[in-house]
Design a protein around this motif. Sequence first.
Motif, PDB file in Angstrom:
ATOM      1  N   UNK A 121       0.837  -1.209   0.000  1.00 62.83           N
ATOM      2  CA  UNK A 121       0.000   0.000   0.000  1.00 62.83           C
ATOM      3  C   UNK A 121       0.869   1.255   0.000  1.00 62.83           C
ATOM      4  N   UNK A 122       0.588   2.149  -0.955  1.00 68.12           N
ATOM      5  CA  UNK A 122       1.298   3.430  -1.056  1.00 68.12           C
ATOM      6  C   UNK A 122       0.243   4.524  -1.233  1.00 68.12           C
ATOM      7  N   UNK A 123       0.197   5.507  -0.353  1.00 65.31           N
ATOM      8  CA  UNK A 123      -0.799   6.569  -0.487  1.00 65.31           C
ATOM      9  C   UNK A 123      -0.679   7.284  -1.831  1.00 65.31           C
ATOM     10  N   UNK A 124      -1.814   7.473  -2.513  1.00 66.10           N
ATOM     11  CA  UNK A 124      -1.852   8.197  -3.782  1.00 66.10           C
ATOM     12  C   UNK A 124      -2.733   9.427  -3.615  1.00 66.10           C
ATOM     13  N   UNK A 125      -2.290  10.541  -4.161  1.00 62.81           N
ATOM     14  CA  UNK A 125      -3.066  11.781  -4.108  1.00 62.81           C
ATOM     15  C   UNK A 125      -4.106  11.740  -5.231  1.00 62.81           C
TER      16      UNK A 125
END
Length: 219
Positions: A121-125
């Motif tokens: 999981x990698x935060x995406x804007x």
Amino acid sequence: MSYQGRINRTGGTRVKRALGVQAALEWAFRVEKAQLELPVLQDANEGGFGFGLEYVLLHRAALGCKIDGGRHKIGTYIHEDAEVIAATVAGMPDKLGGKRMAIRVAELARAGLTPDWMPGAVPRCVPVEVKRNQHGERATTVVVGTERVLSRGKWRTVDVLACPVTYVPHPQQIEAARRAYADWWQALGWIRDGLIDGGMLRTVEVTEAMPKVRPWNHR
């Protein structure tokens, strides 16, 4: 490894089956279908839960002393060691989550699952809202203010637009998932130590093996 394999005997000496604590839990709850019997406090005002090994010893006494013992629940045989493992889980102390964690550990073991720590999981804007029409997608904008601009020799008031954004998945969501995994890992460590130190298992030997403490740090 098959959890249902027979315990081997060599020269009349019982050979214990070695299992890591997660495998032992899955054997007890998933294969043997042991039930979690949570102790009830006598005094509703008492603040603690965790009965620890004393509670397990009471279960051991209830189980009897037969090497190949076990109990029957609704006509179903449950291995005695599986009962002891379930009793150990039921003694989860408050500092590690008490009853709630005991239930969580048992449910995951019964399903053969590890807590979802959101691998990869990698935060995406991304825009908070997207409108779609025949021309495609367009991020929704909102008015955040006004400005006076000089256009074609005249001053005009124009709206200042902005696109509200958020992060998906949110960093706090990832952090919460990994904190829950760490809490589960600590609970398994307590169960492992209790089973090893207690020496009450007769056909299963719980080893020091543990799941990865922070799997998100491993590539």
